[in-house]
Scaffold this motif. Structure first.
Motif, PDB file in Angstrom:
ATOM      1  N   SER A 191      -7.210   3.093  -4.358  1.00 50.54           N
ATOM      2  CA  SER A 191      -6.704   2.127  -5.295  1.00 50.54           C
ATOM      3  C   SER A 191      -6.412   0.861  -5.065  1.00 50.54           C
ATOM      4  CB  SER A 191      -5.059   2.718  -5.436  1.00 50.54           C
ATOM      5  OG  SER A 191      -4.383   2.139  -4.361  1.00 50.54           O
ATOM      6  N   ALA A 248      -7.065   7.277   1.343  1.00 53.26           N
ATOM      7  CA  ALA A 248      -6.097   7.022   0.512  1.00 53.26           C
ATOM      8  C   ALA A 248      -5.889   5.356   0.362  1.00 53.26           C
ATOM      9  CB  ALA A 248      -4.607   7.369   1.398  1.00 53.26           C
ATOM     10  N   LEU A 249      -6.222   4.586   1.407  1.00 57.01           N
ATOM     11  CA  LEU A 249      -6.212   3.078   1.345  1.00 57.01           C
ATOM     12  C   LEU A 249      -7.242   2.469   0.429  1.00 57.01           C
ATOM     13  CD1 LEU A 249      -4.869   1.951   4.763  1.00 57.01           C
ATOM     14  CD2 LEU A 249      -3.644   2.140   2.816  1.00 57.01           C
ATOM     15  N   ALA A 279       0.874  -1.160  -0.053  1.00 56.34           N
ATOM     16  CA  ALA A 279      -0.060  -0.221  -0.006  1.00 56.34           C
ATOM     17  C   ALA A 279       0.783   1.251   0.086  1.00 56.34           C
ATOM     18  CB  ALA A 279      -0.941  -0.119   1.349  1.00 56.34           C
ATOM     19  N   MET A 280       2.310   0.892  -0.232  1.00 52.72           N
ATOM     20  CA  MET A 280       3.086   2.175   0.082  1.00 52.72           C
ATOM     21  C   MET A 280       2.832   3.446  -0.835  1.00 52.72           C
ATOM     22  SD  MET A 280       5.265   3.492   1.834  1.00 52.72           S
ATOM     23  CE  MET A 280       5.975   1.942   2.627  1.00 52.72           C
ATOM     24  N   PRO A 281       2.352   3.559  -2.234  1.00 57.43           N
ATOM     25  CA  PRO A 281       1.745   4.695  -2.802  1.00 57.43           C
ATOM     26  C   PRO A 281       0.667   5.142  -2.161  1.00 57.43           C
ATOM     27  CG  PRO A 281       2.082   2.791  -4.430  1.00 57.43           C
ATOM     28  CD  PRO A 281       2.205   2.078  -2.960  1.00 57.43           C
ATOM     29  N   ALA A 282      -0.222   4.587  -1.723  1.00 56.54           N
ATOM     30  CA  ALA A 282      -1.366   5.076  -1.062  1.00 56.54           C
ATOM     31  C   ALA A 282      -0.866   5.693   0.050  1.00 56.54           C
ATOM     32  CB  ALA A 282      -2.400   3.927  -0.701  1.00 56.54           C
ATOM     33  N   LEU A 283       0.035   4.822   1.199  1.00 60.23           N
ATOM     34  CA  LEU A 283       0.271   5.669   2.364  1.00 60.23           C
ATOM     35  C   LEU A 283       1.354   6.652   2.043  1.00 60.23           C
ATOM     36  CD1 LEU A 283       1.238   2.225   4.097  1.00 60.23           C
ATOM     37  CD2 LEU A 283      -0.401   3.975   4.875  1.00 60.23           C
ATOM     38  N   ARG A 289      -4.213  -1.500  -5.085  1.00 67.51           N
ATOM     39  CA  ARG A 289      -3.048  -1.794  -4.746  1.00 67.51           C
ATOM     40  C   ARG A 289      -3.063  -1.444  -2.992  1.00 67.51           C
ATOM     41  NH1 ARG A 289       2.927  -0.481  -6.469  1.00 67.51           N
ATOM     42  NH2 ARG A 289       3.568  -0.997  -4.270  1.00 67.51           N
ATOM     43  N   GLY A 290      -3.862   0.016  -2.918  1.00 70.36           N
ATOM     44  CA  GLY A 290      -4.142   0.218  -1.547  1.00 70.36           C
ATOM     45  C   GLY A 290      -4.984  -0.673  -0.660  1.00 70.36           C
ATOM     46  N   GLY A 299      -3.093  -3.920  -0.079  1.00 68.95           N
ATOM     47  CA  GLY A 299      -2.067  -3.727   1.075  1.00 68.95           C
ATOM     48  C   GLY A 299      -2.690  -3.559   2.442  1.00 68.95           C
TER      49      GLY A 299
END
Lengths: 355, 355
Positions: free
Chosen positions: B261, B257-258, A271-275, B263-264, B267
């Motif tokens: 997406s 944010a999570l 989730a790094m891009p979101a974080l 991916r978010g 994660g």
């Protein structure tokens, strides 16, 4: 260099000066070709740092001094002969002498405030300066003042803070018509201090060019309910520091939770891009740069621990203020207010503090 | 039932009454067999809800009334004849009559405060009651007061708040020797209002049994620097609501944010146990239950929007207070303070508010 607007920089102020100061300055300079800089401090230390950035030396005028004001120095000491000719003092003095449109320092807040008040004096017709800062909100940013230039504020001063805060939000947050409200408490039978209630009455009655929205509560600041939140310096300082403390605690707890297990670490990596986008929304560097409003000249206070990105932002605030019609707007609003003040004989006018 | 300590419950107060109230009551009752309950409100609605929980009916005494106080009612209206005999009024009245050790309501805060002051009156020797709440910190929980029982506080009242806050932290947070500090601002040349400075002097000079730590700033509250933070009701209310607003904004931004997406989301799903433990640390339900301190009887205010878990926690606060030596501790400290007040003739003593 004469055609350029100049910004006066305290090269020695802040926890990581002068390195961070010059890196921030270089970053600002590269994207703002119209500005030049007067740089105050130890030239032997500053010059090589400036020369490391191509194109920068031609835009920097060095003003050497080996005096600096320590981060823990008492404001009263800064005003004594030993404080004169310090890099902070000289940075402000260049604004007083109309050499620069604004000064920026990451040094001692109390000393900077004391020097700025003494050198620049309060704008004619205003009772008191105020410290304004930018506050991250859900929808963007709000201006909050007073953050601690003084500890109390009467109704007239709160009205003046509203006028200045709106002009600041227009100049720095680029909002065409900022909304403004007074910070109050929400309990039904307690509608706040007399000063807050009287300020609301004045703001409604006066013929000011303001989008005044009445009262907001503490939770409305982060919610972005209005563009400008007005309060006294004690309440504003407590609110700001409380908010910073909560934001830090929450993000620290999040980090602890995500790093305390393999699963947490794996999920966080995915989730790094979101974080990252979450972190960027709350990045305190993008709101760095508080301004002492109400003086005859612009002085911007960068956070003492700011990095180059943060210091660059503080210079941007200085540039925005320096290029704005801030002073003209304040004068026009004060002229409107004066005619409205007459019906309220209880509004305090103190000749001592009005100067 | 006579051997049981009784807690008086406003069955009709709060956004989700009476359902949530009874669910919270049942949850508390099942883990606290020593307590019985007096339940105020519409018996026809309340009885079937109570009977849905095995074993609960035998521990509940119903006190029927069809009067309720609306969430938006003015406190002054609550005191008029139409407010008398309301479920809230009767809940407090049972404490005044010494039938119950404490009352709990999730209803209108202003009305509950007005009724409580009128029915229970301020403790002899105290100038004013204060509203205390629990505040999540990095290391656990802190008590903060006043959260808005009044809008100002002089030095003597701040000292009394410190005494009451410490007794609260001992009773409810189960801390054997809570540390206490006054909320102030940090700027070097501005050390706060006269009241705050004078309160610090009194707390240092008086022969009180207190671990007094001087001043803290807003950021120190969440940091857990001390167990009890003392301030006036205006500042306390602003700080509390500002903190709630920031915590909500930060957690909302994280959620956005999570979930924005794939991916978010992935994660977050993997890191879910970590995110849950993070959320639990900040769960406002575990700090639900503010107390009006300084009255002749315990009244606990649950958040109006609390769910059953939150309401159960408010009853636990009532039980802890009801079982504690709170009143005896306050009396002992006030007796110590009285002998210390003599050297300070400027300490205000107002016979009107002292009753």
């Amino acid at each position: 260099m004469t055609s350029r607007k100049l910004i006066s920089i305290d090269g020695m102020g802040g926890d990581n000066a002068p390195g961070v100061v010059i890196d921030g300055l270089a970053a600002f300079a590269s994207s703002h070709p119209a500005f030049g800089f007067i740089l105050h401090g130890d030239e032997q230390r500053l010059r090589p740092l400036v020369e490391a950035h191509a194109g920068l030396p031609a835009r920097v005028e060095f003003r050497h001094t080996d005096k600096t004001i320590a981060m823990d120095e008492k404001p009263s000491q800064a005003l004594r002969p030993k404080g004169r000719n310090s890099s902070m003092w000289n940075a402000v003095e260049a604004v007083r002498a109309h050499e620069a449109v604004a000064a920026v320092s990451a040094g001692n807040t109390g000393a900077l405030m004391a020097i700025s008040k003494l050198a620049l004096r309060t704008v004619e017709g205003l009772h008191r300066p105020a410290l304004v800062g930018s506050w991250p909100t859900r929808s963007g940013v709000a201006a909050v003042l007073d953050l601690g230039a003084d500890i109390t504020a009467d109704a007239t001063q709160l009205v003046e803070f509203a006028i200045m805060g709106v002009a600041f939000a227009r100049a720095v947050h680029h909002k065409p018509r900022p909304s403004v409200a007074l910070l109050n408490i929400g309990s039904e039978d307690l509608k706040g201090h007399d000063a807050v209630r009287e300020a609301a009455r004045l703001l409604r009655a006066a013929d000011l060019d303001l989008d005044f929205r009445g009262f907001v509560e503490g939770a409305d600041i982060s919610e972005g309910a209005v563009d400008v939140v007005v309060t006294d310096g004690f309440t504003g300082n407590v609110a700001l520091k409380t908010a910073e403390g909560v934001a830090k605690m929450v993000t620290d707890l999040l980090r602890e939770a995500l790093t305390s297990s393999t699963r947490g670490k794996l999920g966080a990596a995915i989730a790094m891009p979101a974080l990252r986008s979450f972190r960027d929304r709350l990045d305190p560097r993008r709101v760095n740069g508080a301004v002492f409003l109400g003086l005859n000249g612009v002085v911007v206070k960068s956070h003492g621990g700011a990095d180059a990105v943060g210091f660059r932002h503080a210079i941007e605030v200085a540039a925005d203020m320096g290029e704005s019609r801030f002073s003209a707007e304040i004068s026009a609003q004060l002229a409107r207010l004066k005619t409205e003040e007459l019906p309220f004989p209880d509004a305090p006018v103190n000749e001592e503090t009005a100067k």
